[in-house]
Design an enzyme around this catalytic site. Structure first.
Site, PDB file in Angstrom:
ATOM      1  N   TYR A   2      39.549  36.914  18.772  1.00 39.37           N
ATOM      2  CA  TYR A   2      39.016  37.863  17.956  1.00 39.37           C
ATOM      3  C   TYR A   2      37.318  37.640  17.567  1.00 39.37           C
ATOM      4  O   TYR A   2      37.307  36.536  17.470  1.00 39.37           O
ATOM      5  CB  TYR A   2      39.724  37.970  16.688  1.00 39.37           C
ATOM      6  CG  TYR A   2      39.306  39.069  15.832  1.00 39.37           C
ATOM      7  CD1 TYR A   2      39.837  40.138  15.828  1.00 39.37           C
ATOM      8  CD2 TYR A   2      38.354  38.750  14.679  1.00 39.37           C
ATOM      9  CE1 TYR A   2      39.242  41.209  14.642  1.00 39.37           C
ATOM     10  CE2 TYR A   2      37.693  39.754  13.929  1.00 39.37           C
ATOM     11  CZ  TYR A   2      38.168  41.178  14.082  1.00 39.37           C
ATOM     12  OH  TYR A   2      37.804  41.974  13.110  1.00 39.37           O
TER      13      TYR A   2
ATOM     14  N   GLU B  48      33.781  45.466  16.815  1.00 37.00           N
ATOM     15  CA  GLU B  48      35.179  44.619  16.703  1.00 37.00           C
ATOM     16  C   GLU B  48      35.432  44.422  18.244  1.00 37.00           C
ATOM     17  O   GLU B  48      35.968  45.507  18.645  1.00 37.00           O
ATOM     18  CB  GLU B  48      36.292  44.965  16.125  1.00 37.00           C
ATOM     19  CG  GLU B  48      37.444  44.077  15.630  1.00 37.00           C
ATOM     20  CD  GLU B  48      38.415  45.093  14.899  1.00 37.00           C
ATOM     21  OE1 GLU B  48      39.096  46.187  15.005  1.00 37.00           O
ATOM     22  OE2 GLU B  48      38.444  44.280  13.391  1.00 37.00           O
TER      23      GLU B  48
END
Ligand code: ADP
Ligand code: MG
Length: 233
Positions: free
Chosen positions: A109, A197
């Site tokens: 991530y 993101e």
């Protein structure tokens, strides 16, 4: 302002971030044509809606043949996709993004986020990417690494190295990841993004890093100076 995954990926690619090749389809026939052109053994058909959690909701399908691509596009186009971010009524899918399937070894991530409290951009990374970063934050917060940028400064190599070694990457991957994070920060600053993101940031079987998903929020008040972004609405 929110944009779709395919728009986020096009923008990220223009800043040098590696993303899978793909194309946008509004009909199952177009989806098949794109898959044919990609010539990839595995293709992924992905609903384009302004919400995450599409994978779990049935809006992301991995396909091993053109017939599977057609069936996936038929199933996804026109559906009201319900995810934990859409509410029970779901969101109507009008477009799918068809892209090359990636051989995923690990899912990390990464994010650049405007930390309003600190009045700075922050960059976060985690070895525990995939679909549920909110759970990671709740249950294993020690697996989320973060760093803050000084106002007006870029993100320095040492900051990227701290984040990426934290994710368990090797030296060559850390070099790639550093270039990637620096490109994402440059993009966030240039385009007045409040959130960028990448979940998952995949490590491929060959050990390369690639952004398999992309979510960007832009500061509405800054759209006047980013006409290219405003045009994505
Ligand atoms: P969402 O976050 O909305 O569920 P993602 O784009 O993150 O949608 O896709 C969900 C999952 O599908 C990813 O975590 C990944 O495992 C898989 N996936 C997405 N794109 C690809 C791809 N190009 N190749 C292989 N797997 C993919
Ligand atoms: Mg995702």
């Amino acid at each position: 302002m929110n944009v779709h995954e395919y728009q986020a990926k096009e923008l990220m690619a223009s800043f040098g971030v590696p993303v899978p090749k793909g194309g946008l389809a509004e009909t199952p026939e177009q989806a098949v044509e794109i898959a044919q052109q990609l010539g990839s053994e595995i293709c992924v058909v992905k609903a384009q809606i302004h919400a995450g959690g599409r994978g779990k909701g049935g809006g992301v399908k991995v396909c091993k043949s053109l017939d599977e691509v057609k069936a996936a596009a038929e199933a996804i186009l026109g559906m009201h996709l319900v995810t934990h971010q859409t509410g029970p009524e779901g969101k109507l899918v009008q477009k799918v993004w068809v892209e090359e399937g990636t051989d995923i070894a690990r899912e990390l991530y990464a994010a650049v986020v405007l930390d309003r409290g600190a009045e700075r951009l922050a960059v976060m990374a985690s070895p525990s990417g995939g679909m549920d970063i909110e759970k990671v934050a709740e249950q294993t917060p020690e697996l989320i690494f973060s760093t803050r940028l000084e106002p007006g400064q870029p993100i320095w190599d040492f900051q990227c190295r701290q984040l990426l070694f934290g994710c368990g990457l090797d030296a060559a991957q850390v070099r790639q990841g550093t270039a990637m994070i620096q490109a994402l920060v440059k993009m966030a600053m240039a385009k007045d993004a409040t959130l960028v993101e990448i979940n998952p940031l995949a490590v491929t079987g060959e050990g390369k890093l690639i952004a398999l998903d992309g979510k960007i929020n832009f500061d509405d008040s800054a759209l006047r100076r980013n006409p290219d972004i405003a045009a994505l609405k």
